[in-house]
Write an enzyme that holds these catalytic residues in place. Sequence first.
Site, PDB file in Angstrom:
ATOM      1  N   CYS A  93       0.922  -1.353   0.072  1.00  0.00           N
ATOM      2  CA  CYS A  93       0.243  -0.089   0.034  1.00  0.00           C
ATOM      3  C   CYS A  93       0.928   1.304   0.137  1.00  0.00           C
ATOM      4  CB  CYS A  93      -0.943  -0.118   1.094  1.00  0.00           C
ATOM      5  SG  CYS A  93      -2.231   1.028   1.092  1.00  0.00           S
ATOM      6  N   HIS A 191      -3.786  -5.102  -0.263  1.00  0.00           N
ATOM      7  CA  HIS A 191      -3.406  -5.474   0.892  1.00  0.00           C
ATOM      8  C   HIS A 191      -3.388  -7.119   1.229  1.00  0.00           C
ATOM      9  CE1 HIS A 191      -3.105  -1.885   3.549  1.00  0.00           C
ATOM     10  NE2 HIS A 191      -4.080  -1.499   2.608  1.00  0.00           N
ATOM     11  N   GLU A 193      -2.535  -9.002   3.056  1.00  0.00           N
ATOM     12  CA  GLU A 193      -2.814  -9.645   4.454  1.00  0.00           C
ATOM     13  C   GLU A 193      -4.407  -9.669   4.800  1.00  0.00           C
ATOM     14  OE1 GLU A 193      -2.482  -5.339   5.068  1.00  0.00           O
ATOM     15  OE2 GLU A 193      -1.681  -6.871   3.860  1.00  0.00           O
TER      16      GLU A 193
END
Length: 209
Positions: A93, A191, A193
């Site tokens: 990001c 992202h 994750e």
Amino acid sequence: MSQDNKISTSTPPSGAGGIVIINYGAGNIQSIMFAIERLGYKAVLSNDPAEIKAADKVIFPGVGEASSAMKMLLASGLDALIPTLTQPVLGICLGMQLMCNKTEEGNTQGLGIFDVDVLKFSNKVKVPQMGWNTIYNLKSDLFKDISEDEYMYLVHSFYAPDCVESIATTNYEQEYASALQKNNFYGTQFHPEKSGDVGEKILGNFLQL
């Protein structure tokens, strides 16, 4: 993933390699650590140059505002260190955006790793782009066994235009680079994750590079 390829799940001592998440005050660190743990690895947070240089893999996170984040990197000297790293480095990001030449957010000079300038979405679309969007035109081992048009989670008001270093594309107002690679440096605007099983697979691919 074979046990032989896994990094020890015990916290590596300083200088012993392993996975290091650069700790410079950026957000989203805990979610990255949890995702890495779900993959069977252990990461450590560090702003120590020696520990970062000795790592097997480095993750450069980022949630927040570019000029403030760059000030924290400058204050710690990490702005000079990061571009010299030779192991695989993943910017996420804002981390990816700070690896570019500069960003319109706060008129901020970046680290100059990726040869592209980060621009702001126009007022013709809802800003920030927040939610799920597809990635396609996938290149590089970062996307090994990842299908075209998988959905990733994104939250951002600024974007890197499509360029020669683009390894994934997303369309929001126009096509832009949702992932970049130059040599050992990788970046994802999305992202991984927070992007479910597919995002964790991408993160796992990075850890296996």
